[in-house]
Design an enzyme around this catalytic site. Structure first.
Site, PDB file in Angstrom:
ATOM      1  N   ALA A  88     -46.460 -13.662  -9.154  1.00  0.00           N
ATOM      2  CA  ALA A  88     -47.316 -13.287 -10.285  1.00  0.00           C
ATOM      3  C   ALA A  88     -48.777 -13.593  -9.983  1.00  0.00           C
ATOM      4  O   ALA A  88     -49.091 -14.425  -9.122  1.00  0.00           O
ATOM      5  CB  ALA A  88     -46.879 -14.050 -11.543  1.00  0.00           C
ATOM      6  N   ASP A  89     -49.649 -12.915 -10.707  1.00  0.00           N
ATOM      7  CA  ASP A  89     -51.075 -13.188 -10.599  1.00  0.00           C
ATOM      8  C   ASP A  89     -51.714 -12.907 -11.961  1.00  0.00           C
ATOM      9  O   ASP A  89     -51.360 -11.922 -12.623  1.00  0.00           O
ATOM     10  CB  ASP A  89     -51.723 -12.295  -9.533  1.00  0.00           C
ATOM     11  CG  ASP A  89     -53.132 -12.775  -9.203  1.00  0.00           C
ATOM     12  OD1 ASP A  89     -53.253 -13.698  -8.372  1.00  0.00           O
ATOM     13  OD2 ASP A  89     -54.102 -12.262  -9.794  1.00  0.00           O
ATOM     14  N   THR A  90     -52.614 -13.777 -12.371  1.00  0.00           N
ATOM     15  CA  THR A  90     -53.290 -13.616 -13.662  1.00  0.00           C
ATOM     16  C   THR A  90     -54.792 -13.477 -13.450  1.00  0.00           C
ATOM     17  O   THR A  90     -55.379 -14.243 -12.683  1.00  0.00           O
ATOM     18  CB  THR A  90     -53.012 -14.832 -14.580  1.00  0.00           C
ATOM     19  OG1 THR A  90     -51.596 -14.949 -14.788  1.00  0.00           O
ATOM     20  CG2 THR A  90     -53.690 -14.654 -15.948  1.00  0.00           C
ATOM     21  N   GLY A 115     -49.979  -9.764 -13.726  1.00  0.00           N
ATOM     22  CA  GLY A 115     -49.108  -8.859 -12.989  1.00  0.00           C
ATOM     23  C   GLY A 115     -47.928  -9.641 -12.461  1.00  0.00           C
ATOM     24  O   GLY A 115     -48.074 -10.794 -12.039  1.00  0.00           O
ATOM     25  N   LYS A 170     -48.318 -10.434  -3.008  1.00  0.00           N
ATOM     26  CA  LYS A 170     -47.622 -11.717  -2.821  1.00  0.00           C
ATOM     27  C   LYS A 170     -46.132 -11.491  -2.573  1.00  0.00           C
ATOM     28  O   LYS A 170     -45.515 -12.155  -1.741  1.00  0.00           O
ATOM     29  CB  LYS A 170     -47.829 -12.617  -4.049  1.00  0.00           C
ATOM     30  CG  LYS A 170     -49.256 -13.125  -4.212  1.00  0.00           C
ATOM     31  CD  LYS A 170     -49.389 -13.905  -5.525  1.00  0.00           C
ATOM     32  CE  LYS A 170     -50.825 -14.392  -5.753  1.00  0.00           C
ATOM     33  NZ  LYS A 170     -50.968 -15.122  -7.042  1.00  0.00           N
TER      34      LYS A 170
END
Length: 198
Positions: free
Chosen positions: A80-82, A117, A63
Site C-alpha cells: 500500500a501507499d498513501t 493505493g 511495491k
C-alpha cells in the site's frame, strides 16, 4: 457452523508488506491471521506526467511487483501507499521539522485529499485499487502546529499528520469518506477484495 471472517483465505499465507504500525493495526481489525513480509525497499518514484490522483495506486503496484519472484504458491501479499494532495501538490513524509511545519501550514484552513493505493498480489495475478477521502482542517495556530510536531514527531506520516493523533482531534473539522483510509488502509474496500480470492 461458526462464522469465520475471510475463511476463503484459509490455507493461504496472508502477508502485509509495510513498516507502518497503523496498517498492521488496521489489517488486524479484519479478524484474519497475517504475517509481516520481509520488507523489500522500493524507490518511490513515478512518471512526471502521472496524474497526482493515480500516484498512490501506481506506487502500491510498484511495491507489489518487487515481491513477484519471492512469492510462494499460497502467498497473498498486500502492499500500500498513501499520499496527501493539497491543490495539485503531493505532500510526502516530511524530512525535517521545518518541512513538517510547512506542510501543516499548507493544510491549515483547507480541504485536501488523502488517497491510499492498495495492491493484492498472488501467484495468479495482481489486483490494484485506491480509495479517496476528503479531509478539512480548521485554521491551525502556529502554537498548535509547533506543539504537535514537538510532541508527536510526525516524520513517518504523509502530509505530516496522523488523523488518530492530537492534531486530528483538535484540528479536523470534517471528513468525507473512510476514516481508516486516512490512517493508511481502506479496510472496507480491502475486505471486499480479499473475499474474492479463491
Amino acid at each position: 457452523m461458526e462464522y469465520r471472517p475471510l475463511e476463503n483465505l484459509e490455507g493461504k499465507r496472508l502477508l502485509l508488506a509495510s513498516h507502518s504500525p497503523r496498517r498492521r493495526e488496521l489489517l488486524g481489525m479484519l479478524g484474519v491471521d497475517f504475517d509481516i513480509a520481509e520488507i523489500i525497499e522500493v524507490e518511490e518514484s513515478y512518471p512526471a506526467d502521472l496524474p497526482v490522483e493515480s500516484v498512490a495506486q501506481y506506487l502500491s503496484a510498484k511495491k507489489g511487483e518487487a515481491y513477484t519472484n519471492a512469492m510462494k504458491p499460497d502467498d497473498v501479499i498486500i502492499t500500500a501507499d498513501t499520499v496527501v494532495i493539497v491543490g495539485d501538490e503531493i505532500l510526502g513524509k516530511p524530512s525535517s521539522e521545518e518541512k513538517a511545519r510547512e506542510m501543516l501550514t499548507k493544510l491549515s484552513g483547507k480541504s485536501h485529499k488523502v488517497i491510499t493505493g492498495v495492491t493484492i498480489s498472488t501467484p495468479a495475478g495482481k489486483c490494484s485499487f485506491s480509495a479517496t477521502t476528503k479531509v478539512t482542517f480548521d485554521n491551525l495556530s502556529e502554537e498548535e502546529i509547533n506543539y504537535y510536531i514537538e510532541k508527536y514527531r510526525p516524520y513517518d506520516k504523509a502530509g505530516a499528520y496522523g488523523i488518530q493523533e492530537w492534531i486530528g482531534a483538535v484540528g479536523i473539522e470534517g471528513i468525507e469518506g473512510s476514516y481508516y483510509n486516512v490512517m493508511g488502509l481502506p479496510v472496507h474496500q480491502l475486505y471486499k477484495h480479499l473475499l474474492t480470492i479463491s
